[in-house]
Design a protein around this motif. Structure first.
Motif, PDB file in Angstrom:
ATOM      1  N   PRO B  49       0.819  -1.225   0.000  1.00  0.00           N
ATOM      2  CA  PRO B  49       0.000   0.000   0.000  1.00  0.00           C
ATOM      3  C   PRO B  49       0.850   1.271   0.000  1.00  0.00           C
ATOM      4  N   THR B  50       2.070   1.184   0.532  1.00  0.00           N
ATOM      5  CA  THR B  50       2.946   2.367   0.544  1.00  0.00           C
ATOM      6  C   THR B  50       3.490   2.704  -0.842  1.00  0.00           C
ATOM      7  N   ASP B  51       3.267   1.818  -1.819  1.00  0.00           N
ATOM      8  CA  ASP B  51       3.862   2.024  -3.148  1.00  0.00           C
ATOM      9  C   ASP B  51       2.839   2.376  -4.217  1.00  0.00           C
ATOM     10  N   VAL B  52       1.599   2.669  -3.807  1.00  0.00           N
ATOM     11  CA  VAL B  52       0.534   2.987  -4.756  1.00  0.00           C
ATOM     12  C   VAL B  52      -0.046   4.355  -4.417  1.00  0.00           C
ATOM     13  N   PHE B  53       0.051   5.290  -5.368  1.00  0.00           N
ATOM     14  CA  PHE B  53      -0.368   6.659  -5.119  1.00  0.00           C
ATOM     15  C   PHE B  53      -1.408   7.115  -6.148  1.00  0.00           C
ATOM     16  N   SER B  54      -2.406   7.816  -5.681  1.00  0.00           N
ATOM     17  CA  SER B  54      -3.324   8.541  -6.567  1.00  0.00           C
ATOM     18  C   SER B  54      -3.383   9.978  -6.076  1.00  0.00           C
ATOM     19  N   GLY B  55      -3.166  10.919  -6.969  1.00  0.00           N
ATOM     20  CA  GLY B  55      -3.158  12.317  -6.547  1.00  0.00           C
ATOM     21  C   GLY B  55      -2.041  12.639  -5.573  1.00  0.00           C
ATOM     22  N   GLY B  56      -0.949  11.878  -5.654  1.00  0.00           N
ATOM     23  CA  GLY B  56       0.200  12.150  -4.791  1.00  0.00           C
ATOM     24  C   GLY B  56       0.047  11.626  -3.372  1.00  0.00           C
ATOM     25  N   GLN B  57      -1.064  10.958  -3.089  1.00  0.00           N
ATOM     26  CA  GLN B  57      -1.322  10.385  -1.771  1.00  0.00           C
ATOM     27  C   GLN B  57      -1.519   8.874  -1.906  1.00  0.00           C
ATOM     28  N   PRO B  58      -1.269   8.113  -0.828  1.00  0.00           N
ATOM     29  CA  PRO B  58      -1.556   6.674  -0.914  1.00  0.00           C
ATOM     30  C   PRO B  58      -2.982   6.460  -1.421  1.00  0.00           C
ATOM     31  N   GLN B  60      -5.935   3.591  -3.648  1.00  0.00           N
ATOM     32  CA  GLN B  60      -6.308   2.191  -3.867  1.00  0.00           C
ATOM     33  C   GLN B  60      -6.986   1.991  -5.217  1.00  0.00           C
ATOM     34  N   PRO B  61      -6.350   2.448  -6.297  1.00  0.00           N
ATOM     35  CA  PRO B  61      -6.960   2.225  -7.608  1.00  0.00           C
ATOM     36  C   PRO B  61      -6.849   0.756  -8.015  1.00  0.00           C
ATOM     37  N   LEU B  62      -7.729   0.356  -8.907  1.00  0.00           N
ATOM     38  CA  LEU B  62      -7.578  -0.919  -9.613  1.00  0.00           C
ATOM     39  C   LEU B  62      -7.311  -0.561 -11.067  1.00  0.00           C
ATOM     40  N   ILE B  63      -6.053  -0.766 -11.497  1.00  0.00           N
ATOM     41  CA  ILE B  63      -5.621  -0.359 -12.835  1.00  0.00           C
ATOM     42  C   ILE B  63      -5.476  -1.616 -13.694  1.00  0.00           C
ATOM     43  N   ILE B  64      -6.276  -1.709 -14.744  1.00  0.00           N
ATOM     44  CA  ILE B  64      -6.228  -2.877 -15.630  1.00  0.00           C
ATOM     45  C   ILE B  64      -5.685  -2.431 -16.976  1.00  0.00           C
ATOM     46  N   ASN B  65      -4.499  -2.926 -17.308  1.00  0.00           N
ATOM     47  CA  ASN B  65      -3.837  -2.547 -18.557  1.00  0.00           C
ATOM     48  C   ASN B  65      -3.770  -3.757 -19.473  1.00  0.00           C
ATOM     49  N   GLY B  66      -4.442  -3.647 -20.604  1.00  0.00           N
ATOM     50  CA  GLY B  66      -4.458  -4.775 -21.527  1.00  0.00           C
ATOM     51  C   GLY B  66      -3.601  -4.524 -22.749  1.00  0.00           C
ATOM     52  N   TRP B  67      -2.890  -5.548 -23.197  1.00  0.00           N
ATOM     53  CA  TRP B  67      -2.187  -5.465 -24.479  1.00  0.00           C
ATOM     54  C   TRP B  67      -2.902  -6.356 -25.486  1.00  0.00           C
ATOM     55  N   VAL B  68      -3.225  -5.769 -26.635  1.00  0.00           N
ATOM     56  CA  VAL B  68      -3.860  -6.528 -27.713  1.00  0.00           C
ATOM     57  C   VAL B  68      -3.126  -6.257 -29.021  1.00  0.00           C
ATOM     58  N   THR B  92     -15.482  -7.258  -8.380  1.00  0.00           N
ATOM     59  CA  THR B  92     -14.534  -7.013  -7.285  1.00  0.00           C
ATOM     60  C   THR B  92     -15.105  -6.200  -6.138  1.00  0.00           C
ATOM     61  N   GLY B  93     -16.155  -5.446  -6.390  1.00  0.00           N
ATOM     62  CA  GLY B  93     -16.640  -4.571  -5.339  1.00  0.00           C
ATOM     63  C   GLY B  93     -15.818  -3.296  -5.182  1.00  0.00           C
ATOM     64  N   VAL B  94     -14.776  -3.116  -6.003  1.00  0.00           N
ATOM     65  CA  VAL B  94     -14.028  -1.857  -5.977  1.00  0.00           C
ATOM     66  C   VAL B  94     -14.948  -0.764  -6.515  1.00  0.00           C
ATOM     67  N   PRO B  95     -15.002   0.392  -5.843  1.00  0.00           N
ATOM     68  CA  PRO B  95     -15.892   1.463  -6.327  1.00  0.00           C
ATOM     69  C   PRO B  95     -15.545   1.867  -7.754  1.00  0.00           C
ATOM     70  N   VAL B  96     -16.572   2.142  -8.545  1.00  0.00           N
ATOM     71  CA  VAL B  96     -16.382   2.457  -9.963  1.00  0.00           C
ATOM     72  C   VAL B  96     -15.398   3.605 -10.150  1.00  0.00           C
ATOM     73  N   GLU B  97     -15.373   4.546  -9.202  1.00  0.00           N
ATOM     74  CA  GLU B  97     -14.489   5.703  -9.330  1.00  0.00           C
ATOM     75  C   GLU B  97     -13.022   5.300  -9.348  1.00  0.00           C
ATOM     76  N   LYS B  98     -12.720   4.135  -8.767  1.00  0.00           N
ATOM     77  CA  LYS B  98     -11.316   3.741  -8.626  1.00  0.00           C
ATOM     78  C   LYS B  98     -10.853   2.767  -9.700  1.00  0.00           C
ATOM     79  N   VAL B  99     -11.729   2.438 -10.637  1.00  0.00           N
ATOM     80  CA  VAL B  99     -11.369   1.454 -11.674  1.00  0.00           C
ATOM     81  C   VAL B  99     -10.952   2.175 -12.962  1.00  0.00           C
ATOM     82  N   LEU B 100      -9.736   1.878 -13.413  1.00  0.00           N
ATOM     83  CA  LEU B 100      -9.205   2.438 -14.660  1.00  0.00           C
ATOM     84  C   LEU B 100      -8.803   1.284 -15.570  1.00  0.00           C
TER      85      LEU B 100
END
Lengths: 132, 132, 132
Positions: B49-58, B60-68, B92-100
């Motif tokens: 958790p100390t290594d994930v930042f959004s807006g310069g603060q810790p 909890q995004p869920l970032i899904i990066n796909g290669w096609v 996942t139950g992760v709030p929609v605002e945090k899913v990229l």
């Protein structure tokens, strides 16, 4: 919107240096690419020193890979990469020789955040207002 | 063929939620991009958790990066990113605002799997048959 | 300049196999893309077996994702991906069916190393000499 992934060997940066670098990248990206800071993601992928190689030997690079939306003016991307490279050197104390910054991109409409397709560069204002 | 990398802070998802999300992404990609499910890779890169930042603060995004592979019809990629974003939120139950969700691509002939250059989009059938 | 990220489940490769693969990739990239070996970065991102899926089930792929500068001749990139895929199979003992190599690219002027914008493909000589 953007995602910056910093890859490095464990022990290269203190928690404070990581936090400082995340804030710097956020501030720079926000100013150059017209995105509110809270939309900027920065993650650190720390790997065991045995798993990081430069020139085929164990190495200690700081690799910063950013993803942005396609379509930002070229001079903005050049400014972005320059400012981030400079900040990384200044904030972390990693020697300039070991800092590599790379920006990749893909179309805004190939990305969704908060349930909505991302805006084209220049359309951030409308997108943000509509999300209210 | 495709690779989906899900980046998140440790503790964001249970093992069951990760497994469910991997299955959902596999099912969606297979249906939309005409690739047999067993060719779809999904990995989870969980960071402290100390290594994930959004807006310069810790954060909890869920970032899904796909290669096609480059060359899928644009409306298919739009559908793909939409369905994956929706599934990620539901499963996942992760709030929609945090899913990229971000899709990147490069040419099929810049990729090799099982010893063979990947097929252009639309040529999967021939490629798969030849691999028999 | 280039960055190769090898993603795999923990326990797939020994430290020796990782070291061997890093050296092979470095040698190949250096020869094919005209970059001194000490500019080639290779990192291994080892994930818990529970976090790596192929076909929606726990899997053991070896995924090698390379970033290079845009503009290398297409036949060079084809050669690069072919030689790396062959080397990965030979050096690691991972079955050929499980090895996936993907090359991505972005413009050289969207990247900075050692404080300087990267050279366009073909301009490496001048860039290296100027760095002296």
């Amino acid at each position: 919107m953007p995602v910056y992934t910093c890859t490095l060997a464990q022990g290269t940066l203190s928690n404070e240096a990581k936090s400082d670098l995340a804030r710097e990248i956020t501030t720079i990206h926000s100013a150059v690419n017209h995105v509110p800071g809270n939309y900027v993601n920065v993650v650190f992928n720390e790997l065991p020193p045995t798993d990081v190689f430069s020139g085929g030997q164990p190495g200690q690079p700081l690799i910063i890979n950013g993803w942005v939306r396609t379509g930002h003016p070229d001079e903005e991307t050049s400014q972005l990469v320059r400012e981030i490279a400079d900040a990384a050197t200044q904030v972390t104390g990693v020697p300039v020789e070991k800092v590599l910054v790379v920006i990749q991109n893909s179309p805004a409409h190939h990305a969704i955040e908060a349930g909505r397709v991302l805006p084209e560069p220049g359309q951030e204002h409308t997108w943000l207002a509509a999300g209210g």
